[in-house]
Design a protein around this motif. Structure first.
Motif, PDB file in Angstrom:
ATOM      1  N   GLN A   1      35.775  13.449  23.861  1.00 16.73           N
ATOM      2  CA  GLN A   1      34.609  13.395  24.738  1.00 16.73           C
ATOM      3  C   GLN A   1      34.726  12.234  25.739  1.00 16.73           C
ATOM      4  O   GLN A   1      34.246  12.329  26.857  1.00 16.73           O
ATOM      5  CB  GLN A   1      33.321  13.271  23.906  1.00 16.73           C
ATOM      6  N   HIS A   2      35.386  11.134  25.320  1.00 13.25           N
ATOM      7  CA  HIS A   2      35.514   9.993  26.235  1.00 13.25           C
ATOM      8  C   HIS A   2      36.472  10.294  27.383  1.00 13.25           C
ATOM      9  O   HIS A   2      36.605   9.510  28.307  1.00 13.25           O
ATOM     10  CB  HIS A   2      35.947   8.743  25.471  1.00 13.25           C
ATOM     11  N   LEU A   3      37.156  11.449  27.333  1.00 15.91           N
ATOM     12  CA  LEU A   3      38.028  11.862  28.439  1.00 15.91           C
ATOM     13  C   LEU A   3      37.355  12.956  29.266  1.00 15.91           C
ATOM     14  O   LEU A   3      37.992  13.598  30.096  1.00 15.91           O
ATOM     15  CB  LEU A   3      39.372  12.366  27.894  1.00 15.91           C
ATOM     16  N   GLY A   4      36.073  13.175  28.994  1.00 11.43           N
ATOM     17  CA  GLY A   4      35.335  14.171  29.769  1.00 11.43           C
ATOM     18  C   GLY A   4      35.412  15.569  29.181  1.00 11.43           C
ATOM     19  O   GLY A   4      34.962  16.525  29.811  1.00 11.43           O
ATOM     20  N   VAL A   5      35.994  15.699  27.987  1.00 13.15           N
ATOM     21  CA  VAL A   5      36.182  17.024  27.390  1.00 13.15           C
ATOM     22  C   VAL A   5      34.946  17.414  26.581  1.00 13.15           C
ATOM     23  O   VAL A   5      34.553  16.688  25.666  1.00 13.15           O
ATOM     24  CB  VAL A   5      37.429  17.038  26.477  1.00 13.15           C
TER      25      VAL A   5
ATOM     26  N   GLY B   1      38.703  15.037  32.473  1.00 14.34           N
ATOM     27  CA  GLY B   1      39.580  14.254  33.328  1.00 14.34           C
ATOM     28  C   GLY B   1      38.965  13.759  34.617  1.00 14.34           C
ATOM     29  O   GLY B   1      39.646  13.135  35.420  1.00 14.34           O
TER      30      GLY B   1
ATOM     31  N   PHE C   1      44.570  16.352  34.813  1.00 17.16           N
ATOM     32  CA  PHE C   1      44.174  16.741  33.461  1.00 17.16           C
ATOM     33  C   PHE C   1      44.956  17.968  33.033  1.00 17.16           C
ATOM     34  O   PHE C   1      45.048  18.941  33.765  1.00 17.16           O
ATOM     35  CB  PHE C   1      42.676  17.049  33.397  1.00 17.16           C
TER      36      PHE C   1
ATOM     37  N   ILE D   1      34.752   5.254  34.238  1.00 17.30           N
ATOM     38  CA  ILE D   1      34.593   6.153  33.086  1.00 17.30           C
ATOM     39  C   ILE D   1      35.251   7.493  33.408  1.00 17.30           C
ATOM     40  O   ILE D   1      35.563   7.787  34.557  1.00 17.30           O
ATOM     41  CB  ILE D   1      33.104   6.439  32.731  1.00 17.30           C
ATOM     42  N   LEU D   2      35.456   8.292  32.359  1.00 17.62           N
ATOM     43  CA  LEU D   2      35.784   9.703  32.530  1.00 17.62           C
ATOM     44  C   LEU D   2      34.567  10.478  32.046  1.00 17.62           C
ATOM     45  O   LEU D   2      33.998  10.173  31.004  1.00 17.62           O
ATOM     46  CB  LEU D   2      37.017  10.093  31.714  1.00 17.62           C
ATOM     47  N   GLY D   3      34.167  11.472  32.820  1.00 12.94           N
ATOM     48  CA  GLY D   3      32.995  12.245  32.416  1.00 12.94           C
ATOM     49  C   GLY D   3      32.787  13.389  33.368  1.00 12.94           C
ATOM     50  O   GLY D   3      33.701  13.701  34.152  1.00 12.94           O
TER      51      GLY D   3
ATOM     52  N   GLN E   1      42.818   6.586  32.730  1.00 16.03           N
ATOM     53  CA  GLN E   1      42.047   6.073  31.600  1.00 16.03           C
ATOM     54  C   GLN E   1      41.167   4.928  32.092  1.00 16.03           C
ATOM     55  O   GLN E   1      41.572   4.196  32.999  1.00 16.03           O
ATOM     56  CB  GLN E   1      42.990   5.532  30.510  1.00 16.03           C
TER      57      GLN E   1
ATOM     58  N   PRO F   1      45.607  14.065  27.348  1.00 11.15           N
ATOM     59  CA  PRO F   1      45.389  15.109  28.352  1.00 11.15           C
ATOM     60  C   PRO F   1      44.990  14.574  29.728  1.00 11.15           C
ATOM     61  O   PRO F   1      45.218  15.238  30.726  1.00 11.15           O
ATOM     62  CB  PRO F   1      44.267  15.956  27.746  1.00 11.15           C
ATOM     63  N   ALA F   2      44.391  13.370  29.760  1.00 15.04           N
ATOM     64  CA  ALA F   2      43.928  12.814  31.033  1.00 15.04           C
ATOM     65  C   ALA F   2      44.900  11.740  31.492  1.00 15.04           C
ATOM     66  O   ALA F   2      45.278  10.858  30.710  1.00 15.04           O
ATOM     67  CB  ALA F   2      42.526  12.237  30.879  1.00 15.04           C
TER      68      ALA F   2
ATOM     69  N   TYR G   1      35.399   8.460  37.356  1.00 13.44           N
ATOM     70  CA  TYR G   1      34.500   7.777  38.271  1.00 13.44           C
ATOM     71  C   TYR G   1      35.188   6.466  38.637  1.00 13.44           C
ATOM     72  O   TYR G   1      35.460   5.635  37.760  1.00 13.44           O
ATOM     73  CB  TYR G   1      33.167   7.471  37.603  1.00 13.44           C
TER      74      TYR G   1
ATOM     75  N   LEU H   1      43.898  20.640  21.878  1.00 14.16           N
ATOM     76  CA  LEU H   1      43.192  19.384  21.602  1.00 14.16           C
ATOM     77  C   LEU H   1      42.460  19.487  20.256  1.00 14.16           C
ATOM     78  O   LEU H   1      41.289  19.146  20.138  1.00 14.16           O
ATOM     79  CB  LEU H   1      42.217  19.027  22.732  1.00 14.16           C
TER      80      LEU H   1
ATOM     81  N   GLN I   1      28.897  18.953  29.518  1.00 15.01           N
ATOM     82  CA  GLN I   1      29.743  17.815  29.870  1.00 15.01           C
ATOM     83  C   GLN I   1      29.341  16.617  29.017  1.00 15.01           C
ATOM     84  O   GLN I   1      28.167  16.488  28.673  1.00 15.01           O
ATOM     85  CB  GLN I   1      29.553  17.499  31.351  1.00 15.01           C
ATOM     86  N   PRO I   2      30.308  15.743  28.681  1.00 12.45           N
ATOM     87  CA  PRO I   2      29.957  14.617  27.795  1.00 12.45           C
ATOM     88  C   PRO I   2      29.241  13.452  28.460  1.00 12.45           C
ATOM     89  O   PRO I   2      28.817  12.541  27.768  1.00 12.45           O
ATOM     90  CB  PRO I   2      31.301  14.161  27.220  1.00 12.45           C
ATOM     91  N   THR I   3      29.109  13.447  29.806  1.00  7.11           N
ATOM     92  CA  THR I   3      28.270  12.424  30.437  1.00  7.11           C
ATOM     93  C   THR I   3      27.347  13.110  31.424  1.00  7.11           C
ATOM     94  O   THR I   3      27.656  14.178  31.935  1.00  7.11           O
ATOM     95  CB  THR I   3      29.084  11.363  31.219  1.00  7.11           C
TER      96      THR I   3
END
Lengths: 217, 315
Positions: free
Chosen positions: B22-26, A139, A196, A133-135, A207, A203-204, A142, B125, B248-250
């Motif tokens: 958000q799925h990219l950590g933004v 960017g 990132f 995942i990204l979190g 993926q 941007p990342a 994990y 973004l 943070q999104p997670t």
């Protein structure tokens, strides 16, 4: 294949989101199921879908669709879901300076694992790791899951500042800090690769579903 | 057009937030009090989601460089324009040379300053919101400081038409947050949960940290999962964190529950040292509250005749 009733657990997060958790004990497989569900949801709904390590958080407007209706729609998509492939064919080779100033925790981490620092590096570079995942931060990927030989809990005291590019591990996972951040993982090395950039599209660089192969410099 | 004379405690450019990444950590970012931002924009004839200046606590001061129409909503931070108290929740004509100052906090935490025509900062973004930890978005990714100049995206033509418009019933900001508890998150009697919590010093746009008698989570950590503003995390120390705009999104802490969406503006108006009560409600009650808030947001603007006459007289 387990039946779909037992595969997912639904819990309501506030009044605007379902947290859908894959119940398979194997993290790698649970992540592939969650990723497949996230992709299916993105293809069919305008909802915000965030992939967790073994879950999907689905946010919806509860005045457009009731939580019950949203759950039914998610269940419908999840019913005949195959796990996402283990690897999507993309591999990022990332050179890492291990140990020393770049990886101040390499020695202590190796000692805690009961192996030599060289063995830790050999294991860390032994195979590509899946982007789960990204979190955490923009960017931040994990990667893993790591073999049991590399499982360490987080540091007792987190650092207030971890330098950008730090390669770290904790909780059976490894990751790369895309920017300077606070962090509690063990820092074993560093890379100069930019992961990132908010002014790029996407941007990342990494993926979910990609693979990362670390190479020792 | 405005020039910043004093940055104050914290003033940043924000819109309704950054969605779809958000799925990219933004993080989502955007106004902490999205309702106040929407109304500020409507008052000056902007689209609901135009960028405004989010002013925290006060100490911020501007010089008006060119005639404009502006509105301040949200917290009462003792705003004065040209030496006179500025009516809140009202669009006002400002003249070149006047000073707009935010003197001190009376209630709330964050005021929203909208300028007719929006604020001309680049989209990053898809949003003009400042994300301070990343150093991007808004004005060069940072808080406003003395010397910054803010210009509208499109200068509005008929300033008089936009002047003296008023929001009839401003919200009453309370010190109570209704929450929907997360199933099985923690074993705690409701009376304990409903203790007066104190907003800790370490609170910011990422989250409100609450101090009080610790709660006991059933588990210490969980596999990271998607979270969003409003979600209440319960770290191992048992002190809840209410995630806010820059979260943070997670997250890997168990979720105690989530502040209902309708009450997020109330959470946005809290500062360290304030006390707040968490009151569990059902998801149905949360939906009713959201429905009521959406209906309230539909109300038409009023015209303040006295203020309009004054603006007309001054040309």
């Amino acid at each position: 294949m387990p039946d779909t009733i037992a595969l997912w657990r639904y819990t309501l997060l506030g009044e605007t989101a379902w947290l859908v958790t894959c119940l398979l004990p194997d993290l790698a497989l649970a992540n592939r199921f969650a990723f497949a569900l996230a992709q299916a949801l993105r293809a069919t709904h305008r909802w915000s879908v965030v992939l967790g390590l073994r879950s999907v958080t689905v946010r919806f407007d509860p005045l457009e669709v009731t939580p019950t209706e949203a759950r039914a729609a998610i269940q419908h998509l999840g019913a005949r879901l195959e796990p996402a492939p283990e690897w999507n064919g993309i591999v990022h080779t990332i050179p890492v300076r291990y140990g020393g100033e770049a990886g101040p925790d390499l020695e202590t981490a190796a000692r805690a694992l009961g192996i030599a620092p060289e063995q830790l590096i050999a294991l860390h570079t032994s195979q590509p790791w899946r982007v789960l995942i990204l979190g955490f931060a923009p960017g931040f990927a994990y990667l893993g899951p790591l073999p049991a030989a590399l499982h360490l809990p987080r540091r007792a005291t987190p650092r207030a500042r971890v330098p950008a590019g730090s390669v770290a591990l904790a909780n059976g996972l490894t990751g790369i800090y895309p920017s300077e951040l606070p962090g509690g993982w063990h820092l074993i090395g560093r890379t100069d690769h930019l992961l990132f950039d908010p002014h790029s599209d996407p941007p990342a660089r990494l993926q979910p579903g990609d693979a990362v192969q670390f190479v020792a410099l | 057009m405005l020039r910043v004379l004093e940055g104050g405690a914290l003033a940043t450019v924000q819109d309704l937030g950054r969605f779809g990444y958000q799925h990219l950590g933004v993080p989502q970012s955007g106004a902490m009090d999205g309702v106040a931002l929407r109304i500020a924009n409507r008052l000056v004839g902007n689209e609901d989601g135009a960028a405004c200046i989010e002013i925290t606590l006060g100490g911020t001061a501007f010089e008006v460089l060119a005639p404009c129409v502006l509105a301040v909503t949200g917290a009462d931070l003792g705003a004065r324009l040209g030496g006179m108290p500025l009516p809140l929740w009202t669009s006002v004509r400002a003249h070149a040379g006047q000073r707009l100052v935010f003197t001190q906090r009376r209630y709330g935490a964050r005021a929203y300053l909208a300028l007719a025509g929006g604020l001309d900062v680049p989209l990053v973004l898809g949003s003009r919101s400042t994300y301070l930890p990343g150093g991007w978005g808004g004005l060069e990714g940072r808080a406003l400081q003395a010397g910054d100049v803010l210009q509208p995206v499109v200068p509005p033509r008929d300033l008089l038409r936009l002047t003296a418009r008023r929001w009839r019933v401003p919200p009453t900001y309370g010190r109570m947050l209704r929450i929907v508890l997360h199933e099985g998150a923690c074993d705690v009697p409701t009376s304990w949960l409903m203790q007066p919590w104190r907003v800790a010093q370490a609170s910011n746009r990422i989250g409100l940290r609450l101090e009080g008698q610790p709660l006991h989570a059933r588990v210490q950590s969980v596999d990271s999962f998607g979270v969003f503003p409003g979600v209440i995390q319960l770290p191992p120390d048992g002190l809840p964190i209410v995630l806010m705009a820059d979260a943070q999104p997670t997250g890997g802490y168990p979720a105690l529950g989530a502040v209902i969406q309708a009450d997020l503006p109330h959470a946005a108006q809290l500062l360290p040292g304030d006390t707040v009560q968490l009151v569990p409600v059902t998801a149905e009650e949360a939906l009713d509250a959201l429905r009521a808030q959406r209906a309230w947001l539909q109300q038409p603007l009023a015209e303040d005749e006295a203020l309009f006459a004054l603006a007309q007289a001054r040309g």
